[in-house]
Design an enzyme around this catalytic site. Sequence first.
Site, PDB file in Angstrom:
ATOM      1  N   ASP A 179       0.854  -1.118   0.030  1.00 45.14           N
ATOM      2  CA  ASP A 179      -0.060  -0.083  -0.215  1.00 45.14           C
ATOM      3  C   ASP A 179       0.652   1.320  -0.079  1.00 45.14           C
ATOM      4  O   ASP A 179       0.224   2.312  -0.275  1.00 45.14           O
ATOM      5  CB  ASP A 179      -1.015  -0.006   1.084  1.00 45.14           C
ATOM      6  CG  ASP A 179      -1.847  -1.249   1.408  1.00 45.14           C
ATOM      7  OD1 ASP A 179      -1.898  -1.873   0.470  1.00 45.14           O
ATOM      8  OD2 ASP A 179      -2.311  -1.509   2.423  1.00 45.14           O
ATOM      9  N   ARG A 188     -15.317   0.840 -24.931  1.00 42.83           N
ATOM     10  CA  ARG A 188     -16.129   0.603 -23.516  1.00 42.83           C
ATOM     11  C   ARG A 188     -15.319   1.651 -22.399  1.00 42.83           C
ATOM     12  O   ARG A 188     -14.117   2.073 -22.771  1.00 42.83           O
ATOM     13  CB  ARG A 188     -15.528  -0.678 -22.994  1.00 42.83           C
ATOM     14  CG  ARG A 188     -16.290  -1.956 -23.534  1.00 42.83           C
ATOM     15  CD  ARG A 188     -16.418  -3.195 -22.959  1.00 42.83           C
ATOM     16  NE  ARG A 188     -17.426  -4.077 -23.402  1.00 42.83           N
ATOM     17  CZ  ARG A 188     -17.203  -5.385 -23.794  1.00 42.83           C
ATOM     18  NH1 ARG A 188     -15.993  -5.726 -23.684  1.00 42.83           N
ATOM     19  NH2 ARG A 188     -18.261  -5.845 -24.371  1.00 42.83           N
ATOM     20  N   THR A 195      18.116   6.504 -21.456  1.00 40.10           N
ATOM     21  CA  THR A 195      19.022   5.493 -22.256  1.00 40.10           C
ATOM     22  C   THR A 195      19.085   4.360 -21.371  1.00 40.10           C
ATOM     23  O   THR A 195      18.916   4.711 -20.131  1.00 40.10           O
ATOM     24  CB  THR A 195      20.467   6.225 -22.473  1.00 40.10           C
ATOM     25  OG1 THR A 195      21.091   4.863 -22.514  1.00 40.10           O
ATOM     26  CG2 THR A 195      20.894   7.080 -21.216  1.00 40.10           C
TER      27      THR A 195
END
Length: 780
Positions: free
Chosen positions: A166, A201, A527
Site C-alpha cells: 500500500d 468501452r 537511455t
Amino acid sequence: MATVDLEKLRMSGAGKAIGVLTSGGDAQGMNAAVRAVTRMGIYVGAKVFLIYEGYEGLVEGGENIKPANWLSVSNIIQLGGTIIGSARCKAFTTREGRLAAAYNLLQHGITNLCVIGGDGSLTGANIFRNEWGSLLEELVKEGKISESTAQNYAHLSIAGLVGSIDNDFCGTDMTIGTDSALHRIMEVIDAITTTAQSHQRTFVLEVMGRHCGYLALVSALASGADWLFIPEAPPEDGWENFMCERLGETRSRGSRLNIIIIAEGAIDRHGKPISSSYVKDLVVQRLGFDTRVTVLGHVQRGGTPSAFDRVLSSKMGMEAVMALLEATPDTPACVVSLSGNQSVRLPLMECVQVTKDVQKAMDEKRFDEAIQLRGRSFENNWKIYKLLAHQKVSKEKSNFSLAILNVGAPAAGMNAAVRSAVRTGISEGHTVYVVHDGFEGLAKGQVQEVGWHDVAGWLGRGGSMLGTKRTLPKPHLEAIVENLRTYNIHALLVIGGFEAYEGVLQLVEARGRYEELCIVMCVIPATISNNVPGTDFSLGSDTAVNAAMESCDRIKQSASGTKRRVFIVETMGGYCGYLATVTGIAVGADAAYVFEDPFNIHDLKANVEHMTEKMKTDIQRGLVLRNEKCHEHYTTEFLYNLYSSEGRGVFDCRTNVLGHLQQGGAPTPFDRNYGTKLGVKAMLWMSEKLRDVYRKGRVFANAPDSACVIGLRKKVVAFSSVTELKKETDFEHRMPREQWWLNLRLMLKMLAHYRISMADYVSGELEHVTRRTLSIDKGF
C-alpha cells in the site's frame, strides 16, 4: 555517514542472535529482505534464526523457530510472497501471548528482532520491546528462567522493514512490494486497454491500498486515466456532473476508451464510501456508455518482485542488521527507510505517529494536510496528476514555437515524456512541433506540428514513436540552423541518451557562429545505460534492468535444472556498469564485471575458485554478469574459455548475450511516471525561460543556464547547465566521472559470499521524522 571498520564488523555480530520474521499481509520482495538479513547476519558472525508464520510462530515456538545458514535463503530472491510464512496473530496482542514469545526467544538466546511487515506489525514489535524487562521479571517469578538469564538478555533490540504493497507508511519514499504491485496493476491496465479500445468501452478499475490512495494515484498517472478517486482527496460535491462531462468530452475528441481508477477506500467529502458499482451505474445511466468493473484484488500481491523491490529489500535488509549491531539499550526501535536513493534509519514510533496523524486528518476532513503528511513523493504525484488532469488546449496562443526530438537508441519512457511535454506545451499556448529521426531529421526538415490528440495512447508504448538516430548535429549544422529559422523554433526539447547531451553541447558551442542557436534547450536523459551526467536515473534504465532480470531469472532456472552449470551473461550499457551491477543484485549473481571497478587476472582466478567451492555445496549453479565493455581483453568469450577450462570436471559453462532484449517491451510504471513528470517539468521550465529571455519581439538565450539537463539528483529534480556538466563528464568512455551506484557493488559481493574489505560500507544515520522532511517543494 558512518564508515565501518572491516575487522570490527566481521566479528561485531559474534555472540549475538538475530531473529527474522514476516508479519501481516505479504508483499513481493519480502524474500529478498529475509535473504539479505540472513546473509548479512551470518557475514558479521551472528547466529540467525528464521521465525516461521510471523508472530504466531513466535508465540507458539518449537519448530517455528529454526537456525538458518547461508544456503537456507538460496534461490528465493525471485519468489513473490514470503517463504517463512506470515499470519495476522491475535495471541500476540495479549500480554500472555507476548510472555510466551519472550520465553521462546530466550530459548534460542535471541535478543535482536528484525520484523518485516506493515505499521501494525511494527507497532506490536515496539510494545514487545517496551515490555521486555517486565516480561523477563514475570518469567523469573514463574521460575521459567533464571536470574542470570534475565540479566544476560536484559535488552531487546528491534529493527523494522516496512513490507506493504500500500505504501502507506510515513517516513519512507517506498515500502517493500509497492513497485511490484504497480507492475501488476499496469499489466492489467495494458491488457484491458486493448479490449476496451476494440469495443469502445469504459472500465472502472478498483485497486487495493486500504485507506491509502498511493497505488491508485500512481497507476492513474502511469496509465493516463480519465478520472481518479482516492481517500486523501475526495471529489467536490457535484462530482458526478463533472466526471460525466469529462468522459463525454474525451469521447467526442475521438478517444475509444475511458479508464476510471478507484481506490478501495475512496470516499466523498462527507466520508461516505464511493463504490465501483455506483460509478459504473452512474456512467451507464447518464452517458449510456458500455461500462465494466474490474476489481484487481489479490493479483496485486502476487507474482515475481520487480527489480526495484529486490534491490530495495536487499539494501534495507543489510542496513537492518547494521542497525541491530549498533543498537544500545538507549537507542529507540528503528525502521529502515528509503530517502531518495539512500537508506536511512528513523525512530519507529515517530513514523507510526505520523502515519496515524494522516488517518486522523482524513477523519477530521483536513484533506490537504493528509496529502502533505503522506510525504514528498505522494504530494508531488498528486500535484502532477492534478496539473495533467485539468490541462486543456489553451484558448490564448503564445508567440513561442517549440520542437521535441528523440536522439540515441530507443529507451522505454521516451513516448511518455513526449506525450506529457506536448500536452503541457499546448496548454501553455505554444506551437509544438515534433521532429522525426533525431538531429538528422531536423537537418532534413522532418518537422511537423502536433496536436493534443496526436499523442493519445503513447504513455504505455515502448521504444520511440518519433523515431530516433544516434547522429550528432555537428556535420549537419547548416541544415539544422536553416530549419530552425524556417519553422521559427524558439526552444528544443531533446529526449535521449549520451548523444542527446553531447548534441546539445555541440549546439551550445556553435552559438557564437549561429544566432539561431541562441534558443532555450533542455535534455531529458533517456537511455538504458544510465550514463548521462546530471541525473542519478535515466529514463528507460528501470525497464532495462527489469528486462535483463527476467532473462537472468530464466537462465538461473535452466542452470538449476541442469546442475553444475555456470552461465556467463553479457549485458549492454557501453562502458557504464549500472545495468550489470543492479541486475546482478536483483538476480543474486555470483559476480558482475564492470569497467568502473577495475579487475585483473588475480580477481578472475579468485572468482573461478569461489565458483568451484560453491559447486561442492547444495547450490550447484552459477551466474556471472559481464558488462559489454568492462575490459578490452577479458571478453565474454575469454571468460567462457577461462571458466570452462578451470571448471573442467567440476562444472560446465554456457554464455548468453542479452542484446537488444534489454530495451524492454512496455515501459515499467517507474519509467512511465518518470517520463511523464520530466516531460511536464521540462516544458514548464522552458516556458518560464522563454518568457525571461523574450526581448523586443524575439528570443535571445546565450547564458549557460539556458541549455540544461533535467534529472533526479538524490531527492530533487534539478536542472544542470550542459556547459557546467562538461567538467563532470568522461567523454572518452561516455559517462559521468562520479557514479553514485558504485557503493551498491559492495552489497552484491557480500550477498554472493565474498570475504571482501568492508572499509567502504556506509551505514545509514539515524534521522528524525519532521513535517519539514516530509514535504520538500521540489522533487518527486
